[in-house]
Design an enzyme around this catalytic site. Structure first.
Site, PDB file in Angstrom:
ATOM      1  NE  ARG A 116       0.440   1.384   4.527  1.00 47.90           N
ATOM      2  CZ  ARG A 116       1.251   2.255   5.103  1.00 47.90           C
ATOM      3  NH1 ARG A 116       1.884   3.165   4.393  1.00 47.90           N
ATOM      4  NH2 ARG A 116       1.441   2.212   6.420  1.00 47.90           N
ATOM      5  CD  GLU A 215      -1.905   6.832   9.979  1.00 49.75           C
ATOM      6  OE1 GLU A 215      -2.313   5.823  10.580  1.00 49.75           O
ATOM      7  OE2 GLU A 215      -0.707   7.076   9.813  1.00 49.75           O
ATOM      8  NE  ARG A 219      -2.069   5.147   4.644  1.00 48.85           N
ATOM      9  CZ  ARG A 219      -1.781   4.675   5.862  1.00 48.85           C
ATOM     10  NH1 ARG A 219      -2.059   3.428   6.174  1.00 48.85           N
ATOM     11  NH2 ARG A 219      -1.216   5.453   6.748  1.00 48.85           N
ATOM     12  CB  CYS A 261       1.833   8.956  10.652  1.00 47.20           C
ATOM     13  SG  CYS A 261       2.999   8.162  11.785  1.00 47.20           S
ATOM     14  CB  THR A 263       6.068   6.086  10.596  1.00 50.85           C
ATOM     15  OG1 THR A 263       4.665   5.954  10.343  1.00 50.85           O
ATOM     16  CG2 THR A 263       6.308   6.322  12.055  1.00 50.85           C
ATOM     17  NE  ARG A 270       1.808  -2.008   6.961  1.00 52.27           N
ATOM     18  CZ  ARG A 270       1.600  -3.282   7.317  1.00 52.27           C
ATOM     19  NH1 ARG A 270       2.614  -4.051   7.658  1.00 52.27           N
ATOM     20  NH2 ARG A 270       0.379  -3.789   7.331  1.00 52.27           N
ATOM     21  NE  ARG A 299       2.744  -2.371  11.077  1.00 59.56           N
ATOM     22  CZ  ARG A 299       2.203  -1.291  10.542  1.00 59.56           C
ATOM     23  NH1 ARG A 299       0.978  -1.329  10.051  1.00 59.56           N
ATOM     24  NH2 ARG A 299       2.857  -0.151  10.496  1.00 59.56           N
ATOM     25  CD  GLU A 304       0.378   0.948  13.443  1.00 61.14           C
ATOM     26  OE1 GLU A 304      -0.589   1.494  12.897  1.00 61.14           O
ATOM     27  OE2 GLU A 304       1.485   1.490  13.596  1.00 61.14           O
TER      28      GLU A 304
HETATM   29  P1  ADP Z   1      -1.508  -0.253   7.007  1.00 64.88           P
HETATM   30  O1  ADP Z   1      -0.992  -1.374   6.199  1.00 64.88           O
HETATM   31  O2  ADP Z   1      -2.425   0.579   6.226  1.00 64.88           O
HETATM   32  O3  ADP Z   1      -0.389   0.483   7.639  1.00 64.88           O
HETATM   33  P2  ADP Z   1      -2.521  -2.111   9.086  1.00 64.88           P
HETATM   34  O4  ADP Z   1      -1.224  -2.602   9.606  1.00 64.88           O
HETATM   35  O5  ADP Z   1      -3.555  -1.784  10.091  1.00 64.88           O
HETATM   36  O6  ADP Z   1      -2.398  -0.777   8.228  1.00 64.88           O
HETATM   37  O7  ADP Z   1      -3.104  -3.201   8.099  1.00 64.88           O
HETATM   38  C1  ADP Z   1      -4.329  -3.015   7.455  1.00 64.88           C
HETATM   39  C2  ADP Z   1      -4.987  -4.303   7.089  1.00 64.88           C
HETATM   40  O8  ADP Z   1      -4.239  -4.956   6.076  1.00 64.88           O
HETATM   41  C3  ADP Z   1      -5.075  -5.300   8.242  1.00 64.88           C
HETATM   42  O9  ADP Z   1      -6.308  -5.967   8.171  1.00 64.88           O
HETATM   43  C4  ADP Z   1      -3.965  -6.274   7.932  1.00 64.88           C
HETATM   44  O10 ADP Z   1      -4.150  -7.563   8.481  1.00 64.88           O
HETATM   45  C5  ADP Z   1      -4.033  -6.303   6.443  1.00 64.88           C
HETATM   46  N1  ADP Z   1      -2.789  -6.787   5.824  1.00 64.88           N
HETATM   47  C6  ADP Z   1      -1.561  -6.270   5.938  1.00 64.88           C
HETATM   48  N2  ADP Z   1      -0.667  -6.989   5.247  1.00 64.88           N
HETATM   49  C7  ADP Z   1      -1.347  -8.011   4.677  1.00 64.88           C
HETATM   50  C8  ADP Z   1      -0.996  -9.096   3.839  1.00 64.88           C
HETATM   51  N3  ADP Z   1       0.262  -9.281   3.420  1.00 64.88           N
HETATM   52  N4  ADP Z   1      -1.976  -9.956   3.467  1.00 64.88           N
HETATM   53  C9  ADP Z   1      -3.250  -9.769   3.862  1.00 64.88           C
HETATM   54  N5  ADP Z   1      -3.648  -8.754   4.639  1.00 64.88           N
HETATM   55  C10 ADP Z   1      -2.711  -7.882   5.045  1.00 64.88           C
HETATM   56  N1  ARG Z   2       0.838   7.126  16.428  1.00 68.02           N
HETATM   57  C1  ARG Z   2       1.109   5.740  16.658  1.00 68.02           C
HETATM   58  C2  ARG Z   2       2.340   5.599  17.531  1.00 68.02           C
HETATM   59  O1  ARG Z   2       3.051   6.555  17.679  1.00 68.02           O
HETATM   60  C3  ARG Z   2       1.304   4.980  15.358  1.00 68.02           C
HETATM   61  C4  ARG Z   2       2.541   5.315  14.596  1.00 68.02           C
HETATM   62  C5  ARG Z   2       2.817   4.541  13.332  1.00 68.02           C
HETATM   63  N2  ARG Z   2       1.656   3.979  12.746  1.00 68.02           N
HETATM   64  C6  ARG Z   2       0.789   4.609  11.975  1.00 68.02           C
HETATM   65  N3  ARG Z   2      -0.291   3.980  11.634  1.00 68.02           N
HETATM   66  N4  ARG Z   2       1.013   5.815  11.515  1.00 68.02           N
HETATM   67  O2  ARG Z   2       2.617   4.531  18.058  1.00 68.02           O
END
Ligand code: ADP
Ligand code: ARG
Length: 349
Positions: A116, A215, A219, A261, A263, A270, A299, A304
């Site tokens: 993403r 966020e 995305r 954010c 990060t 990601r 993760r 997250e």
């Molecule tokens: P982001 O990727 O937008 O930073 P999250 O870590 O919250 O946010 O992940 C968002 C969603 O994507 C969650 O449901 C997570 O389980 C799913 N996800 C992340 N990576 C994968 C993957 N490789 N395969 C399937 N689902 C995924």
């Molecule tokens: N604000 C949260 C922290 O400081 C998340 C930081 C990174 N993740 C994110 N989704 N932007 O722990």
């Protein structure tokens, strides 16, 4: 949102980068400054002040937050990304530069792959400072651009407002949709007027999806079962260039794509796999040795701040700024190859 204009209290076990770099001097220097969209230091730090278990703790309200509050943001960006205030970001979204043959053609370890990027529209505030009207305009503009996509990206926009609980829960548990009520986003002002203006676009196969006004304003997501990382990257880069024909995104030579954010700055990318490593993850120190070496983050299975289930982890690139998109995916790929190699060795024992 709280605007106290007083130096915040951080508990002694607080490890956030905010608590590390927001000295009393920096607070005093910045506390009365505002950005052109009226965003203040107290608003930028609210999430980390209210959630002392934050890793970072700050959000930007607009592109100018990164300069107006640079005395706080610069050292946080430097520590997270290893990127100094004089460095420049370079982008490379050319899938032909990625060396990533499927590391698991038998589908034994990699459950799914997802990449993403975050994007925000140029000349508008970011989510923490956006008005309800501006947020609705983003939704209109983005959903119109998406609804015009054709071929394998063709799909439909589903607003969150009016979506049944059953459908949204199913989309969340199938890993397609963001969760509601995240306390870090809540404190950052990112959940204001929820669920209005939020939604998800996806094609029928749910291999191409766009989250709207979470966020970040967009995305853009490409995902599928298995480990064909290159195919996932190719679909994503194709989608990004089609969307960019209609929408101009916020970008700076120094920080790359601008996100709320810090990060996510730079590539805002990601790239992750859900990978089954039950043996390796029992020796968590060894597991982390490999992920650290390849600049990867671990993760849990529901994204997250979630836990692993059944030895399946979400492994993704940690670096996003000062490295190209191709490098982000390459980091993830190279690390995943090593994780699979080690898991196979442990299986054989
Ligand atoms: P982001 O990727 O937008 O930073 P999250 O870590 O919250 O946010 O992940 C968002 C969603 O994507 C969650 O449901 C997570 O389980 C799913 N996800 C992340 N990576 C994968 C993957 N490789 N395969 C399937 N689902 C995924
Ligand atoms: N604000 C949260 C922290 O400081 C998340 C930081 C990174 N993740 C994110 N989704 N932007 O722990």
């Amino acid at each position: 949102m709280s605007d106290t204009n007083e130096y915040p209290h951080f508990p002694s076990d607080c490890k956030s980068l905010l608590s590390k770099y927001l000295t009393k001097e920096v607070y005093t220097q910045l506390k009365d400054k505002t950005t052109p969209s009226g965003f203040t230091l107290d608003e930028a730090i609210a999430s980390g002040v209210q959630n002392s278990d934050s890793g970072i703790g700050v959000y930007a309200g607009d592109i100018e937050s990164y300069t107006t509050f640079s005395a706080l943001f610069d050292p946080i960006i430097e520590e997270y990304h290893g990127f100094s205030k004089t460095d420049s970001h370079i982008s490379n979204l050319n899938p032909n530069d990625l060396k990533a043959p499927n590391p698991d053609p038998e589908n034994k370890y990699i459950v799914s792959t997802r990449i993403r990027v975050g994007r925000n529209i140029a000349n508008l505030p970011l989510g923490p400072a956006i008005s309800n009207e501006q947020r609705d305009n983003v939704e209109n503009q983005v959903s119109q651009a998406l609804n015009a996509l054709e071929g394998s990206l063709k799909g439909k926009y589903y607003p969150l407002d009016g979506m049944s609980e059953e459908i949204s829960q199913k989309l969340i548990s199938d890993h397609f949709l963001f969760k509601a009520g995240d306390r870090f986003l809540e404190a950052a002002g990112l959940n204001r007027n929820w669920p209005k203006g939020r939604g998800i676009y996806h094609n029928d196969e749910k291999t191409f999806l766009v989250w709207v006004n979470e966020e970040d304003q967009l995305r853009i997501i490409s995902m599928q079962k298995g480990g064909d990382i290159k195919e996932v990257f190719q679909r994503l880069t194709d989608a990004i260039s089609k969307i960019e024909e209609k929408i101009e995104f916020s970008y700076s030579e120094h920080l790359g794509y601008i996100t709320s954010c810090p990060t996510n700055l730079g590539t805002a990318m990601r790239a992750s796999v859900h990978i089954k490593v039950p043996n390796l993850s029992k020796d968590y120190t060894r597991f982390e040795e490999i992920t650290n070496k390849y600049h990867l983050q671990i993760r849990g299975i529901n994204g997250e701040h979630s836990q692993s289930v059944g030895g399946i982890y979400d492994i993704s690139n940690k670096r996003r700024l000062g490295v190209t998109e191709v490098q982000c995916v390459q980091d993830m790929y190279d690390g995943v190859v090593q994780l699979i190699k080690r898991e196979k060795e442990l299986e054989a024992k």
